[in-house]
Design a protein around this motif. Sequence first.
Motif, short mmCIF file in Angstrom:
data_model
loop_
_atom_site.label_atom_id
_atom_site.label_comp_id
_atom_site.label_asym_id
_atom_site.label_seq_id
_atom_site.Cartn_x
_atom_site.Cartn_y
_atom_site.Cartn_z
N MET A 38 0.84 -1.21 0.00
CA MET A 38 0.00 0.00 0.00
C MET A 38 0.87 1.26 0.00
O MET A 38 0.59 2.22 -0.71
N ALA A 39 1.93 1.24 0.79
CA ALA A 39 2.80 2.42 0.84
C ALA A 39 3.50 2.62 -0.50
O ALA A 39 3.67 3.76 -0.97
N PHE A 40 3.89 1.51 -1.14
CA PHE A 40 4.50 1.62 -2.47
C PHE A 40 3.51 2.25 -3.45
O PHE A 40 3.85 3.13 -4.24
N PHE A 41 2.26 1.81 -3.35
CA PHE A 41 1.23 2.39 -4.23
C PHE A 41 1.09 3.90 -3.98
O PHE A 41 1.01 4.68 -4.93
N VAL A 42 1.07 4.28 -2.71
CA VAL A 42 0.89 5.72 -2.40
C VAL A 42 2.05 6.53 -2.99
O VAL A 42 1.84 7.61 -3.56
N GLU A 43 3.27 5.99 -2.88
CA GLU A 43 4.43 6.70 -3.44
C GLU A 43 4.22 6.95 -4.94
O GLU A 43 4.48 8.04 -5.44
N ALA A 44 3.75 5.94 -5.63
CA ALA A 44 3.51 6.09 -7.07
C ALA A 44 2.37 7.08 -7.31
O ALA A 44 2.43 7.91 -8.23
N ALA A 45 1.35 7.02 -6.48
CA ALA A 45 0.18 7.89 -6.68
C ALA A 45 0.54 9.36 -6.49
O ALA A 45 -0.03 10.24 -7.15
N VAL A 46 1.50 9.63 -5.61
CA VAL A 46 1.94 11.01 -5.40
C VAL A 46 2.50 11.57 -6.71
O VAL A 46 2.28 12.73 -7.06
N ASP A 47 3.16 10.72 -7.47
CA ASP A 47 3.72 11.16 -8.76
C ASP A 47 2.64 11.56 -9.74
O ASP A 47 2.90 12.24 -10.72
N ARG B 67 -2.73 -4.62 -8.69
CA ARG B 67 -2.03 -5.45 -7.70
C ARG B 67 -0.75 -6.08 -8.26
O ARG B 67 0.29 -6.07 -7.62
N ARG B 68 -0.86 -6.59 -9.48
CA ARG B 68 0.31 -7.26 -10.06
C ARG B 68 1.50 -6.28 -10.15
O ARG B 68 2.62 -6.61 -9.78
N ALA B 69 1.20 -5.06 -10.62
CA ALA B 69 2.26 -4.06 -10.76
C ALA B 69 2.85 -3.69 -9.40
O ALA B 69 4.07 -3.57 -9.24
N VAL B 70 1.98 -3.57 -8.41
CA VAL B 70 2.46 -3.20 -7.07
C VAL B 70 3.30 -4.33 -6.48
O VAL B 70 4.37 -4.10 -5.91
N ARG B 71 2.81 -5.54 -6.66
CA ARG B 71 3.55 -6.69 -6.08
C ARG B 71 4.92 -6.84 -6.72
O ARG B 71 5.86 -7.27 -6.07
N ALA B 72 5.02 -6.45 -7.99
CA ALA B 72 6.31 -6.54 -8.68
C ALA B 72 7.16 -5.30 -8.38
O ALA B 72 8.27 -5.18 -8.91
N ARG B 73 6.62 -4.40 -7.54
CA ARG B 73 7.29 -3.12 -7.25
C ARG B 73 7.67 -2.42 -8.56
O ARG B 73 8.75 -1.86 -8.70
N ASP B 74 6.75 -2.47 -9.52
CA ASP B 74 6.97 -1.86 -10.83
C ASP B 74 6.30 -0.49 -10.84
O ASP B 74 5.09 -0.36 -11.04
N ARG B 75 7.10 0.52 -10.58
CA ARG B 75 6.58 1.88 -10.44
C ARG B 75 5.95 2.39 -11.74
O ARG B 75 4.89 3.01 -11.74
N VAL B 76 6.62 2.06 -12.86
CA VAL B 76 6.13 2.54 -14.16
C VAL B 76 4.75 1.93 -14.44
O VAL B 76 3.80 2.62 -14.83
N ALA B 77 4.63 0.62 -14.21
CA ALA B 77 3.35 -0.05 -14.48
C ALA B 77 2.27 0.42 -13.49
O ALA B 77 1.08 0.52 -13.84
N THR B 78 2.68 0.70 -12.26
CA THR B 78 1.70 1.18 -11.26
C THR B 78 1.15 2.54 -11.69
O THR B 78 -0.06 2.78 -11.67
N ILE B 79 2.06 3.41 -12.12
CA ILE B 79 1.62 4.75 -12.56
C ILE B 79 0.75 4.62 -13.82
O ILE B 79 -0.26 5.30 -13.96
N ALA B 80 1.13 3.69 -14.69
CA ALA B 80 0.33 3.49 -15.92
C ALA B 80 -1.09 3.05 -15.57
O ALA B 80 -2.07 3.50 -16.17
N ALA B 81 -1.21 2.18 -14.56
CA ALA B 81 -2.54 1.72 -14.15
C ALA B 81 -3.35 2.88 -13.57
O ALA B 81 -4.55 3.01 -13.85
N ILE B 82 -2.71 3.72 -12.78
CA ILE B 82 -3.42 4.88 -12.20
C ILE B 82 -3.89 5.80 -13.33
O ILE B 82 -5.04 6.26 -13.36
N ARG B 83 -2.99 6.04 -14.29
CA ARG B 83 -3.37 6.92 -15.42
C ARG B 83 -4.54 6.33 -16.20
O ARG B 83 -5.45 7.04 -16.58
N GLU B 84 -4.48 5.01 -16.40
CA GLU B 84 -5.56 4.36 -17.15
C GLU B 84 -6.89 4.57 -16.43
O GLU B 84 -7.90 4.92 -17.04
#
Length: 328
Positions: free
Chosen positions: A54-63, A286-303
């Motif tokens: 969750m914290a990793f997700f929040v870091e990406a979401a701040v971006d 979830r998959r992006a977050v679990r892989a600690r993939d910041r780029v994919a996490t941000i892409a999912a948020i943008r989508e």
Amino acid sequence: MSPDRPQNPGCGHRVVDYLRMAVTDRCNFRCVYCMPPEGVAFKPHEEILSYEEMAFFVEAAVDVGISKVRLTGGEPLVRKRLPDLVRLIAAVRGVHDISLTTNGVLLPDFAGELKQAGLSRVNVSLDSLDLERFRVLTRGGSLDRVLRGIEAALREGLEPVKVNAVLMRETLDELPRFVELVRERPIHVRFIEWMPVGGCGPQSADRPVSKDEAVAALEALGELVPVASPGGWGPARYFRFPGHQGTVGFISSVSDHFCGDCNRLRLTADGRLKNCLFSDDEVDVRRAVRARDRVATIAAIRESLERKTFDKLRLPGRSGRGMSQIGG
Ligand code: SAM
Ligand code: SF4
């Protein structure tokens, strides 16, 4: 907004800066308008995001522009060691406000630790000030403990302390009691229109109470003076009775919906992004977050943000998720 502040892509001129994060789908209450009596099928533990995720997700979401985070659920305080999550999020640069929506029953135990961990403030859900009615509406909840939870939040400075009260015909005669509460205490009670989500409702669901009806009932008690939102933003409109310490507010999610001003993104405990409470549209992050993939996490948020429409009230959602699985 400062020029260097991240802008949400795909949201036109609107800024989505507020994340509601459900930390669990479990709950120690069974409120009549939120869960069926038998409860709902909880997600298996392994599908639920860890605090680190969750914290990793929040870091990406701040971006992508998020600066305010609300923890919700289910009941967030039934998840073990919630202050640990608050501490992790408080350490994320760019997060300026961490709040909690809770039924309040565990607040007497946790208010102090939550404050120390970095929580800014709380909203406590409380629909009735009558002991027996409260027990019936929550299917077993203790009003006494919730009231003690509110006092603990005030004592620890988790302010402004707001109370969410869902409008129901069963409790309409209690509006004067809520007014008495805010006369004496610096509490901000928000009356919220019941929303037909998830197939649950109070017995009076066929005769819902509108904001206008509640306003009329309160106007009969005295002069309602419009005031600014206590410490925040959001869809509620607030009023103060002269001389009262607290305020009353209204959230007219059904009769006068505010999709055009929506600034929020939702993350479910099992890692799905929802761009609207009433929409079935979900993006799996979830998959992006679990892989600690910041780029994919941000892409999912943008989508998810790109699909946010801002102009449609779609009632009711058909995704099968009830409020306790979305977070309100
Ligand atoms: N368990 C916590 C609590 O009750 O505060 C957090 C989760 S709860 C789903 C979040 C908010 O949603 C609560 O204030 C609750 O009253 C509200 N809520 C739940 N179902 C609702 C409904 N059908 N209509 C309006 N509000 C609802
Ligand atoms: Fe639980 Fe909150 Fe839903 Fe009540 S409103 S059943 S406390 S999640």
